[in-house]
Structure formats: structure tokens, C-alpha cells
Scaffold this motif. Structure first.
Motif, PDB file in Angstrom:
ATOM      1  N   UNK A   1     -23.219   8.941   3.468  1.00  0.00           N
ATOM      2  CA  UNK A   1     -24.047   8.516   2.339  1.00  0.00           C
ATOM      3  C   UNK A   1     -23.484   9.024   1.016  1.00  0.00           C
ATOM      4  N   UNK A   2     -23.186   8.088   0.118  1.00  0.00           N
ATOM      5  CA  UNK A   2     -22.727   8.456  -1.212  1.00  0.00           C
ATOM      6  C   UNK A   2     -21.255   8.799  -1.297  1.00  0.00           C
ATOM      7  N   UNK A   3     -20.481   8.572  -0.227  1.00  0.00           N
ATOM      8  CA  UNK A   3     -19.048   8.855  -0.245  1.00  0.00           C
ATOM      9  C   UNK A   3     -18.310   7.579   0.160  1.00  0.00           C
ATOM     10  N   UNK A   4     -17.543   6.999  -0.769  1.00  0.00           N
ATOM     11  CA  UNK A   4     -16.908   5.704  -0.560  1.00  0.00           C
ATOM     12  C   UNK A   4     -15.398   5.864  -0.443  1.00  0.00           C
ATOM     13  N   UNK A   5     -14.829   5.108   0.506  1.00  0.00           N
ATOM     14  CA  UNK A   5     -13.406   5.196   0.797  1.00  0.00           C
ATOM     15  C   UNK A   5     -12.782   3.813   0.735  1.00  0.00           C
ATOM     16  N   UNK A   6     -11.658   3.694   0.034  1.00  0.00           N
ATOM     17  CA  UNK A   6     -10.979   2.413  -0.066  1.00  0.00           C
ATOM     18  C   UNK A   6      -9.478   2.570   0.088  1.00  0.00           C
ATOM     19  N   UNK A   7      -8.835   1.537   0.638  1.00  0.00           N
ATOM     20  CA  UNK A   7      -7.380   1.510   0.771  1.00  0.00           C
ATOM     21  C   UNK A   7      -6.872   0.233   0.115  1.00  0.00           C
TER      22      UNK A   7
ATOM     23  N   UNK B   1     -15.119  -0.434 -13.612  1.00  0.00           N
ATOM     24  CA  UNK B   1     -16.022  -1.392 -14.250  1.00  0.00           C
ATOM     25  C   UNK B   1     -17.372  -1.418 -13.542  1.00  0.00           C
ATOM     26  N   UNK B   2     -17.357  -1.383 -12.221  1.00  0.00           N
ATOM     27  CA  UNK B   2     -18.610  -1.399 -11.470  1.00  0.00           C
ATOM     28  C   UNK B   2     -19.420  -0.138 -11.750  1.00  0.00           C
ATOM     29  N   UNK B   3     -18.782   1.009 -11.777  1.00  0.00           N
ATOM     30  CA  UNK B   3     -19.487   2.248 -12.107  1.00  0.00           C
ATOM     31  C   UNK B   3     -20.110   2.156 -13.500  1.00  0.00           C
ATOM     32  N   UNK B   4     -19.387   1.547 -14.435  1.00  0.00           N
ATOM     33  CA  UNK B   4     -19.908   1.405 -15.795  1.00  0.00           C
ATOM     34  C   UNK B   4     -21.108   0.473 -15.819  1.00  0.00           C
ATOM     35  N   UNK B   5     -21.088  -0.604 -15.026  1.00  0.00           N
ATOM     36  CA  UNK B   5     -22.229  -1.520 -14.958  1.00  0.00           C
ATOM     37  C   UNK B   5     -23.498  -0.764 -14.567  1.00  0.00           C
ATOM     38  N   UNK B   6     -23.352   0.168 -13.635  1.00  0.00           N
ATOM     39  CA  UNK B   6     -24.512   0.923 -13.155  1.00  0.00           C
ATOM     40  C   UNK B   6     -24.780   2.184 -13.985  1.00  0.00           C
ATOM     41  N   UNK B   7     -23.922   2.457 -14.957  1.00  0.00           N
ATOM     42  CA  UNK B   7     -24.095   3.646 -15.779  1.00  0.00           C
ATOM     43  C   UNK B   7     -23.899   4.924 -15.004  1.00  0.00           C
ATOM     44  N   UNK B   8     -22.974   4.918 -14.039  1.00  0.00           N
ATOM     45  CA  UNK B   8     -22.772   6.069 -13.156  1.00  0.00           C
ATOM     46  C   UNK B   8     -21.487   6.803 -13.512  1.00  0.00           C
ATOM     47  N   UNK B   9     -21.552   8.114 -13.477  1.00  0.00           N
ATOM     48  CA  UNK B   9     -20.335   8.919 -13.493  1.00  0.00           C
ATOM     49  C   UNK B   9     -19.940   9.195 -12.049  1.00  0.00           C
ATOM     50  N   UNK B  10     -18.670   9.462 -11.822  1.00  0.00           N
ATOM     51  CA  UNK B  10     -18.206   9.658 -10.454  1.00  0.00           C
ATOM     52  C   UNK B  10     -16.960  10.530 -10.456  1.00  0.00           C
ATOM     53  N   UNK B  11     -16.760  11.206  -9.348  1.00  0.00           N
ATOM     54  CA  UNK B  11     -15.522  11.937  -9.112  1.00  0.00           C
ATOM     55  C   UNK B  11     -14.634  11.082  -8.221  1.00  0.00           C
ATOM     56  N   UNK B  12     -13.388  10.883  -8.633  1.00  0.00           N
ATOM     57  CA  UNK B  12     -12.459  10.030  -7.899  1.00  0.00           C
ATOM     58  C   UNK B  12     -11.239  10.836  -7.458  1.00  0.00           C
ATOM     59  N   UNK B  13     -10.793  10.574  -6.235  1.00  0.00           N
ATOM     60  CA  UNK B  13      -9.602  11.222  -5.707  1.00  0.00           C
ATOM     61  C   UNK B  13      -8.661  10.172  -5.136  1.00  0.00           C
ATOM     62  N   UNK B  14      -7.356  10.395  -5.272  1.00  0.00           N
ATOM     63  CA  UNK B  14      -6.363   9.664  -4.491  1.00  0.00           C
ATOM     64  C   UNK B  14      -5.780  10.661  -3.503  1.00  0.00           C
ATOM     65  N   UNK B  15      -5.820  10.318  -2.221  1.00  0.00           N
ATOM     66  CA  UNK B  15      -5.408  11.298  -1.218  1.00  0.00           C
ATOM     67  C   UNK B  15      -4.881  10.604   0.028  1.00  0.00           C
TER      68      UNK B  15
ATOM     69  N   UNK C   1       0.847  -1.202   0.000  1.00  0.00           N
ATOM     70  CA  UNK C   1       0.000   0.000   0.000  1.00  0.00           C
ATOM     71  C   UNK C   1       0.875   1.242   0.000  1.00  0.00           C
ATOM     72  N   UNK C   2       0.506   2.224  -0.831  1.00  0.00           N
ATOM     73  CA  UNK C   2       1.308   3.448  -0.942  1.00  0.00           C
ATOM     74  C   UNK C   2       0.893   4.523   0.060  1.00  0.00           C
ATOM     75  N   UNK C   3      -0.040   4.202   0.963  1.00  0.00           N
ATOM     76  CA  UNK C   3      -0.455   5.161   1.977  1.00  0.00           C
ATOM     77  C   UNK C   3      -1.561   6.099   1.541  1.00  0.00           C
ATOM     78  N   UNK C   4      -2.008   5.968   0.305  1.00  0.00           N
ATOM     79  CA  UNK C   4      -3.076   6.843  -0.184  1.00  0.00           C
ATOM     80  C   UNK C   4      -4.392   6.079  -0.289  1.00  0.00           C
ATOM     81  N   UNK C   5      -5.474   6.807  -0.093  1.00  0.00           N
ATOM     82  CA  UNK C   5      -6.818   6.254  -0.185  1.00  0.00           C
ATOM     83  C   UNK C   5      -7.438   6.648  -1.521  1.00  0.00           C
ATOM     84  N   UNK C   6      -8.375   5.815  -1.969  1.00  0.00           N
ATOM     85  CA  UNK C   6      -9.178   6.159  -3.137  1.00  0.00           C
ATOM     86  C   UNK C   6     -10.555   6.584  -2.638  1.00  0.00           C
ATOM     87  N   UNK C   7     -10.944   7.774  -2.996  1.00  0.00           N
ATOM     88  CA  UNK C   7     -12.233   8.335  -2.592  1.00  0.00           C
ATOM     89  C   UNK C   7     -13.123   8.409  -3.826  1.00  0.00           C
ATOM     90  N   UNK C   8     -14.318   7.836  -3.741  1.00  0.00           N
ATOM     91  CA  UNK C   8     -15.236   7.768  -4.877  1.00  0.00           C
ATOM     92  C   UNK C   8     -16.538   8.465  -4.509  1.00  0.00           C
TER      93      UNK C   8
END
Length: 262
Positions: free
Chosen positions: A123-129, A138-152, A88-95
Motif C-alpha cells: 500500500x502506497x509503494x509503487x514500482x515501475x520498469x 505530471x500525475x503527482x502534480x494533478x493530485x497535488x502530491x509530493x513524493x519520494x522517488x528512487x531509481x534502483x 530498459x537500463x535494468x533499473x526500476x522507478x520506485x515512487x
């Protein structure tokens, strides 16, 4: 264990990377697990109506094949259960996805994000490490969703981050994971039943345990040691279940470094 969910576990553990299985093999495995032939056929029929599996016939042999969408889910489960974790590089992915708006679909999306290792900050804010970006897209595409993504990087104590995940619930499940494993497992059918139930429970635990990097885990969290014990026991159980597995028309499998040919 419910019939439809158990059939999914069979595809995860014994049939992958193939995406189709003979109906007769599925019935044979499910009967060993305590399901009647009628219950298995009904579960497959309901799954077909939902678009999860597709009936096929090759000559006189009937098959069911996973849909593209469910096959993707199987790959994600296999990846998270069995592939080695990268550093792990110490950064989180925020979706921050734009939707879904319908309640049922929103809950399905939340569960699939949890399957990929995400927790919910709110609600509606997802965090992953250490999560898989490609699988997320791919999952966002399955649901037809656009999203803003951050690495932080997170600048506060790790306890703030851990609140996004269901670690207490996961810990409670890990404590009882091996309680039903019999002390003696020489019978191939008993080994098969035990292995299937363990995989089934570990698969469900993926919705609770995000498999966080060691740097983030709270002291005493049993997940890593339970996973190590599961992988060791899985290899033993495959060897003991081999006489039964060889009776099935499955493709060559290589679980735990052991090859079985149906």
C-alpha cells in the motif's frame, strides 16, 4: 461497453490529436456501435457535469472538447498503446507518494498509476520498469502530491518483482481478446465496430499489463504477441473501415501508416 467509456475510446482512436469532435459525428459512430442518440447525449451531458468534456458551439455546429485533464489521459493511452518501447537500463522507478488520504481518490490515483505502468509492492509503494518519469511527475502534480522517488536495481529473483503486477489477470484477458473478431470483415461498419471493440479492450488491458521489458516477463506471457497481432489487425481494419470513416468530419488521421481525410 458503457457509453461514457466508449466515447473516451473514440477520442483515443479516431479523434486524437484533435481534442474536440462534432456531436453529430460522435452520435453517428456510437449508433453504429449500438447506442441510441439519447444515450449518447445523456453520456456527454454527465461527462460535462463531471468536468471531463466541455460543450462548445461554432456557429450552428455543436462540439464537445476534452478537458485538459482527460486530454492528458488520452495522450498516455496513445503513448502506451502505439509508441515503440525504449530499451530498459535494468533499473526500476520506485515512487512513495504522500497520499492521497481519501479512499476514493486513493483508488483513482492507484488506477492512473497502473495506467502509466506501475504495480504496487504494498500500500502506497509503487514500482515501475521502463515507465515515463515526466508523466509520473505530471500525475503527482494533478493530485497535488509530493513524493519520494528512487531509481534502483533489484537484487533478488524477478518473481519478487512480478508479484507487484496483475499479470495473471492480464494473461486471462489476452487469451480471449480476439475471440469475437469475425472471420470476414469486408463490411466497413463491421470493421469499425470490430476495431473499436479491440481498442476498447486493449485500452482496459493497460490497467492490468504494465508492458514490462522482455527481460522481466514470465515464460509464455501472451502480452507481446497479442499486442503485435492487435497492431497488425488494426491496420487492416482501418483500411476496411475507410469508407465509413471518410463520411465523418474528422481531422486527417494516420493510423498504421494510412491516411484518411474526413
Amino acid at each position: 461497453m458503457r457509453a461514457r467509456s466508449t466515447i473516451f475510446t473514440l477520442f483515443v482512436e479516431y479523434i486524437y490529436p484533435e481534442r474536440r469532435a462534432r456531436v453529430r459525428d460522435l452520435i453517428t459512430m456510437m449508433e453504429v456501435l449500438g447506442f441510441s442518440e439519447a444515450a449518447v447525449r445523456a453520456a456527454l451531458s454527465r461527462s460535462a457535469k463531471r468536468g471531463w468534456v466541455v460543450p462548445e458551439r461554432r456557429g450552428r455546429i455543436a462540439y464537445y472538447a476534452l478537458s485538459n485533464r482527460v486530454y492528458w489521459q488520452v495522450r498516455q493511452v496513445r503513448r502506451r498503446l502505439y509508441e515503440a518501447r525504449t530499451s530498459w537500463d535494468g533499473r526500476f522507478l520506485l515512487v512513495l507518494p504522500e497520499g492521497p488520504k481519501e479512499r476514493g481518490e486513493r483508488e483513482r490515483f492507484r488506477r492512473e498509476m497502473a495506467l502509466l505502468g506501475y504495480g504496487s509492492l504494498q500500500s502506497g509503494v509503487y514500482l515501475g520498469a521502463g515507465v515515463d518519469l515526466a508523466a509520473t511527475q505530471e500525475l503527482l502534480a494533478f493530485y497535488g502530491l509530493s513524493a519520494t522517488l528512487f531509481r534502483a536495481e533489484h537484487l533478488g529473483p524477478k518473481e519478487e518483482v512480478l508479484r507487484a503486477f496483475s499479470l495473471k489477470e492480464a494473461s486471462a484477458h489476452y487469451q480471449t481478446l480476439f475471440s469475437s473478431v469475425p472471420p470476414v470483415l469486408e463490411d466497413p461498419l463491421l470493421a469499425f465496430r470490430t476495431l473499436t471493440r479491440l481498442v476498447h479492450e486493449m485500452r482496459k488491458l493497460l490497467f492490468l499489463d504494465p508492458l514490462l521489458p522482455p527481460e522481466l516477463l514470465p515464460p509464455g506471457f501472451p502480452g507481446p504477441s497479442a499486442r503485435e497481432r492487435f497492431l497488425t489487425l488494426r491496420e487492416t481494419l482501418y483500411r476496411q473501415a475507410e469508407p465509413f470513416l471518410k463520411r465523418l468530419s474528422l481531422s486527417p488521421l494516420t493510423p498504421g501508416g494510412i491516411t484518411f481525410r474526413g
